[in-house]
Design a protein around this motif. Structure first.
Motif, PDB file in Angstrom:
ATOM      1  N   UNK A   1       0.803  -1.216   0.000  1.00  7.90           N
ATOM      2  CA  UNK A   1       0.000   0.000   0.000  1.00  7.90           C
ATOM      3  C   UNK A   1       0.838   1.270   0.000  1.00  7.90           C
ATOM      4  N   UNK A   2       1.791   1.352   0.912  1.00  9.41           N
ATOM      5  CA  UNK A   2       2.555   2.597   1.039  1.00  9.41           C
ATOM      6  C   UNK A   2       3.899   2.518   0.328  1.00  9.41           C
ATOM      7  N   UNK A   3       4.069   1.545  -0.548  1.00  6.69           N
ATOM      8  CA  UNK A   3       5.292   1.434  -1.328  1.00  6.69           C
ATOM      9  C   UNK A   3       5.360   2.504  -2.402  1.00  6.69           C
ATOM     10  N   UNK A   4       6.567   2.942  -2.672  1.00  8.98           N
ATOM     11  CA  UNK A   4       6.752   3.876  -3.782  1.00  8.98           C
ATOM     12  C   UNK A   4       7.778   3.273  -4.731  1.00  8.98           C
ATOM     13  N   UNK A   5       7.378   3.099  -5.981  1.00  9.42           N
ATOM     14  CA  UNK A   5       8.219   2.397  -6.950  1.00  9.42           C
ATOM     15  C   UNK A   5       9.625   2.991  -7.097  1.00  9.42           C
ATOM     16  N   UNK A   6       9.772   4.315  -7.249  1.00  4.57           N
ATOM     17  CA  UNK A   6      11.130   4.828  -7.462  1.00  4.57           C
ATOM     18  C   UNK A   6      12.066   4.533  -6.301  1.00  4.57           C
ATOM     19  N   UNK A   7      11.541   4.672  -5.069  1.00  4.66           N
ATOM     20  CA  UNK A   7      12.380   4.374  -3.905  1.00  4.66           C
ATOM     21  C   UNK A   7      12.722   2.888  -3.857  1.00  4.66           C
ATOM     22  N   UNK A   8      11.749   2.042  -4.191  1.00  5.39           N
ATOM     23  CA  UNK A   8      11.976   0.604  -4.127  1.00  5.39           C
ATOM     24  C   UNK A   8      13.074   0.148  -5.078  1.00  5.39           C
ATOM     25  N   UNK A   9      13.206   0.848  -6.202  1.00  6.58           N
ATOM     26  CA  UNK A   9      14.221   0.462  -7.179  1.00  6.58           C
ATOM     27  C   UNK A   9      15.618   0.525  -6.580  1.00  6.58           C
ATOM     28  N   UNK A  10      15.827   1.513  -5.720  1.00  8.28           N
ATOM     29  CA  UNK A  10      17.152   1.659  -5.109  1.00  8.28           C
ATOM     30  C   UNK A  10      17.328   0.698  -3.937  1.00  8.28           C
ATOM     31  N   UNK A  11      16.256   0.070  -3.501  1.00 14.60           N
ATOM     32  CA  UNK A  11      16.337  -0.784  -2.312  1.00 14.60           C
ATOM     33  C   UNK A  11      15.838  -2.173  -2.661  1.00 14.60           C
ATOM     34  N   UNK A  12      16.665  -2.960  -3.311  1.00 11.56           N
ATOM     35  CA  UNK A  12      16.185  -4.248  -3.830  1.00 11.56           C
ATOM     36  C   UNK A  12      15.720  -5.212  -2.735  1.00 11.56           C
ATOM     37  N   UNK A  13      16.302  -5.119  -1.534  1.00  7.47           N
ATOM     38  CA  UNK A  13      15.999  -6.136  -0.516  1.00  7.47           C
ATOM     39  C   UNK A  13      14.787  -5.836   0.336  1.00  7.47           C
ATOM     40  N   UNK A  14      14.150  -4.676   0.138  1.00  7.69           N
ATOM     41  CA  UNK A  14      13.144  -4.220   1.096  1.00  7.69           C
ATOM     42  C   UNK A  14      11.938  -5.153   1.165  1.00  7.69           C
ATOM     43  N   UNK A  15      11.597  -5.776   0.038  1.00  7.04           N
ATOM     44  CA  UNK A  15      10.450  -6.677  -0.008  1.00  7.04           C
ATOM     45  C   UNK A  15      10.744  -7.944   0.803  1.00  7.04           C
ATOM     46  N   UNK A  16      11.966  -8.470   0.616  1.00  9.47           N
ATOM     47  CA  UNK A  16      12.323  -9.681   1.350  1.00  9.47           C
ATOM     48  C   UNK A  16      12.336  -9.434   2.841  1.00  9.47           C
ATOM     49  N   UNK A  17      12.782  -8.256   3.228  1.00  6.34           N
ATOM     50  CA  UNK A  17      12.855  -7.942   4.653  1.00  6.34           C
ATOM     51  C   UNK A  17      11.461  -7.984   5.268  1.00  6.34           C
ATOM     52  N   UNK A  18      10.470  -7.390   4.578  1.00  2.00           N
ATOM     53  CA  UNK A  18       9.092  -7.436   5.057  1.00  2.00           C
ATOM     54  C   UNK A  18       8.654  -8.872   5.309  1.00  2.00           C
ATOM     55  N   UNK A  19       8.934  -9.739   4.344  1.00  5.69           N
ATOM     56  CA  UNK A  19       8.470 -11.122   4.484  1.00  5.69           C
ATOM     57  C   UNK A  19       9.289 -11.877   5.524  1.00  5.69           C
ATOM     58  N   UNK A  20      10.531 -11.496   5.699  1.00  6.06           N
ATOM     59  CA  UNK A  20      11.310 -12.082   6.786  1.00  6.06           C
ATOM     60  C   UNK A  20      10.625 -11.794   8.127  1.00  6.06           C
ATOM     61  N   UNK A  21      10.240 -10.538   8.326  1.00  2.46           N
ATOM     62  CA  UNK A  21       9.540 -10.193   9.565  1.00  2.46           C
ATOM     63  C   UNK A  21       8.197 -10.914   9.646  1.00  2.46           C
ATOM     64  N   UNK A  22       7.528 -11.012   8.506  1.00  4.63           N
ATOM     65  CA  UNK A  22       6.229 -11.685   8.492  1.00  4.63           C
ATOM     66  C   UNK A  22       6.366 -13.127   8.973  1.00  4.63           C
ATOM     67  N   UNK A  23       7.339 -13.852   8.415  1.00  2.00           N
ATOM     68  CA  UNK A  23       7.443 -15.260   8.790  1.00  2.00           C
ATOM     69  C   UNK A  23       8.004 -15.439  10.196  1.00  2.00           C
ATOM     70  N   UNK A  24       8.793 -14.500  10.652  1.00  2.00           N
ATOM     71  CA  UNK A  24       9.221 -14.532  12.049  1.00  2.00           C
ATOM     72  C   UNK A  24       8.006 -14.389  12.964  1.00  2.00           C
ATOM     73  N   UNK A  25       7.161 -13.429  12.638  1.00  2.00           N
ATOM     74  CA  UNK A  25       5.956 -13.219  13.445  1.00  2.00           C
ATOM     75  C   UNK A  25       5.072 -14.458  13.395  1.00  2.00           C
ATOM     76  N   UNK A  26       4.996 -15.067  12.224  1.00  2.00           N
ATOM     77  CA  UNK A  26       4.188 -16.269  12.038  1.00  2.00           C
ATOM     78  C   UNK A  26       4.687 -17.379  12.956  1.00  2.00           C
ATOM     79  N   UNK A  27       5.997 -17.585  12.931  1.00  2.59           N
ATOM     80  CA  UNK A  27       6.591 -18.618  13.782  1.00  2.59           C
ATOM     81  C   UNK A  27       6.338 -18.303  15.246  1.00  2.59           C
ATOM     82  N   UNK A  28       6.468 -17.044  15.597  1.00  2.00           N
ATOM     83  CA  UNK A  28       6.292 -16.634  16.989  1.00  2.00           C
ATOM     84  C   UNK A  28       4.863 -16.911  17.454  1.00  2.00           C
ATOM     85  N   UNK A  29       3.897 -16.501  16.624  1.00  2.00           N
ATOM     86  CA  UNK A  29       2.502 -16.571  17.051  1.00  2.00           C
ATOM     87  C   UNK A  29       1.968 -17.994  16.968  1.00  2.00           C
TER      88      UNK A  29
END
Lengths: 415, 415
Positions: free
Chosen positions: B88-116
């Motif tokens: 939702x709050x992603x901005x394409x131009x910024x994301x281009x310079x930050x290739x790993x940002x998507x993976x980081x989100x999902x890393x946190x997601x699956x950590x939370x999943x494991x935790x809960x």
């Protein structure tokens, strides 16, 4: 980390250059007005040292006074931190149109406070007031409906927020709402874990906190005397020399501090209630000295072949490792945050240091680690007994507890 | 709430006007292009109804299949919600310079999943695999070091975030970090509470969810036929008539639905493990019919003087009250959020409805309430001396039982 928060303090790296050419004003390409005035720099150093001594003195005093006072200190620090952080992203013109926004923040703060401490403290309060039947019932009721009460308060805040949304302010208000929640989560996670550590035995609060202080101070000192190689772009004043020197010092200190602190029952005994009297307990095996034969590779001229070690000292090494390698990332995070939002310090409560939050960045990361380490690798042996005791005290009336006690006694062949 | 998310659906209020003057294009001062094309409007209505029928059908099917499948459904919904919200709050131009940002989100997601879920599910997994000694040990180990493993994963994400901070991107990156955490908290709070409700008995998941669906549908219908008075500025299509009509319908439905659902052991029995077989249990007193004498003020022509009521029906009234009065605030919150960030819908997964998040706004508030209500006012009543004794004898070793006995004695002042 000590060196980064105070913009007026001098970078060790720059300082070395300055010694060589004390008349230069522009040192390494960047005009640095901070280095021009020597008197200012030393004054700031003195102010900072003075504050540090007062802080450490106060800290030792409070630790001496005991669990309840340390907890009170943590709560006060937490309130100041929340205050600093709440004010950080506020904008005066928007706030004028939204008179209630400040109260809403504090409503959520006190709801979170009740949620987090209500349980920990009322449990121990219940153990303290068992003599008075009325008080005991009141406290039991609070424990029983604790979650429902907190949820109800939260929902009030939630509806309040929605009903006071104002056109053209939506984005600011949602931003503030998210910011408030982030603050509460960060502040309460760390402080509730800290309080939990305190009641497991002051040792588990004092050792981690001391290690961070030692690491901060020695990173500053090593950086001051040997700092040449920049560590991370985020905090240009940090050096590899400071980082490594502090790490070694911290890990060694951890080993010996644990030995010292592990000898005082005042520090090692857990506290089950809210009284402040003297503590007695059978020392946990962790704190009983054991002979330890030094490994064969120790050179022959070393005077001792065997030494007395408390088992807890091995755990202390892990804490030291974390305090010196991982916890500094808390400081990097805070630096990055301040850069992102173009803030110099989080506040101005401590002369020479900035805000309280500036001094708590690594402490927060450390307290959480200490809690999880303690619960996972040390306490967990007795977790089921604790859990069941918790259930008994939360859910049963005093008569039921007595009935349970009698029947359990019969079953396991006592009484 | 049904009516607000789909911008192409017609407001009931406007519809009344349209009947009077079907040739007008500009109706109440605002040019509304949506009302010009009747065919489009009815098409959208059909699409929406069609999706709704499929969703409800799928829902009933999954509920019939049982706890494990419902949980899987909740997990799938949760992954889709997180996906919608992350983007939702992603901005394409910024994301281009930050290739790993998507993976980081999902890393946190699956950590939370494991935790809960790691905890909830592995506890039940342990009950399922007790036959196999190796598996049992593995699962026990996972449970024991569960918190430490999750913390370790989180710290990796935290360090990853700091080490990939890029100059000039700080503000965007910190914003994304905060946003990710807010999403994870909201999504996981509601879904973990939902899963906990499911295993307490499908009843505690199905009744609240049904009440929200009923409330949504009837708010739409009542608004459609009688809507005149606007309810709240945030969602201009909501009316008092829809709100009140839906409330009355929901509360009455709650009372009767609870009676229906309360008669199936499949819905009312708690599930202790992860098997999917048939459920047997002694019905909880909550679900045993009791005679209820109707109050004196019921008029004489009413054919019944007494009826059979399950005690759980009185609790259902509270759930109904919450579903119709408070839960809609979840919808208001979502509307406000969408307005603040100028988004039409959270996504486009469900034809005619928008994203999955658009349909889950009130469900999330409701699931949390149902959990807290259940835990505070229903489950805790039934913790008895017998249950705890049973726990002690099955879960503790003899030494632990003796330790518990001694400590309990100290706490209640014996020994």
């Amino acid at each position: 980390m000590e060196e980064e928060n105070n913009v007026t303090s001098t970078s060790p790296h720059r300082l070395r250059h300055r010694k060589r050419s004390s008349t230069e004003v522009v040192l390494d390409g960047n005009p640095s007005p901070l280095l021009v005035n020597d008197q200012n720099k030393y004054k700031s150093f003195m102010v900072r040292t003075y504050s540090t001594i007062w802080m450490i003195g106060g800290f030792v005093m409070v630790v001496y006074m005991g669990h309840l006072y340390i907890t009170a200190m943590v709560l006060v620090i937490q309130i100041f931190m929340a205050k600093e952080l709440f004010n950080l992203l506020r904008k005066a013109p928007e706030d004028k149109c939204l008179p209630g926004i400040k109260h809403l923040n504090w409503h959520f703060f006190f709801t979170a406070m009740l949620f987090v401490y209500g349980r920990i403290l009322s449990q121990r309060l219940a153990n303290t007031v068992t003599a008075d039947q009325f008080l005991y019932r009141l406290v039991s009721g609070l424990i029983k409906y604790h979650m429902a009460i907190c949820y109800f308060l939260y929902i009030i805040g939630f509806m309040w927020f929605i009903l006071t949304l104002k056109k053209k302010m939506y984005k600011y208000q949602f931003g503030q709402y998210a910011w408030t929640h982030m603050i509460l989560i960060v502040v309460f996670t760390q402080s509730s874990f800290t309080v939990a550590n305190i009641f497991e035995g002051i040792f588990w609060f004092l050792l981690p906190a001391s290690l961070i202080i030692i690491n901060d101070i020695f990173a500053y000192i090593f950086g001051f005397f040997f700092g040449r190689t920049p560590l991370i772009k985020l905090s240009p004043k940090k050096t590899w020399e400071g980082f490594i020197g502090a790490s070694v010092t911290t890990i060694i200190s951890a080993f010996f501090l644990a030995n010292m602190m592990g000898r005082f029952p005042w520090l090692t005994c857990p506290r089950q209630d809210l009284s402040t009297g003297w503590l007695h307990c059978d020392a946990d095996p962790l704190f009983k000295p054991e002979p330890f034969t030094l490994p064969a590779w120790i050179p022959g001229w070393f005077p001792w072949k065997e030494m007395e070690v408390l088992p807890v000292q091995w755990h202390a090494l892990c804490l030291g490792l974390f305090a010196s390698i991982i916890a500094p990332f808390g400081g990097f995070f805070a630096s990055g945050f301040k850069r992102a939002f173009k803030i110099k310090d989080f506040g101005d409560s401590i002369p020479g240091h900035g805000g309280i939050t500036d001094r708590m960045d690594c402490q927060m990361v450390m307290a959480v680690f200490a809690y999880i380490y303690l619960q996972s690798f040390i306490v967990s042996q007795s977790v089921s007994v604790d859990k069941i005791l918790d259930q008994i005290l939360t859910n049963l009336t005093l008569e039921e507890q007595q009935a349970l006690f009698t029947r359990l006694g019969q079953m396991i062949g006592y009484s």
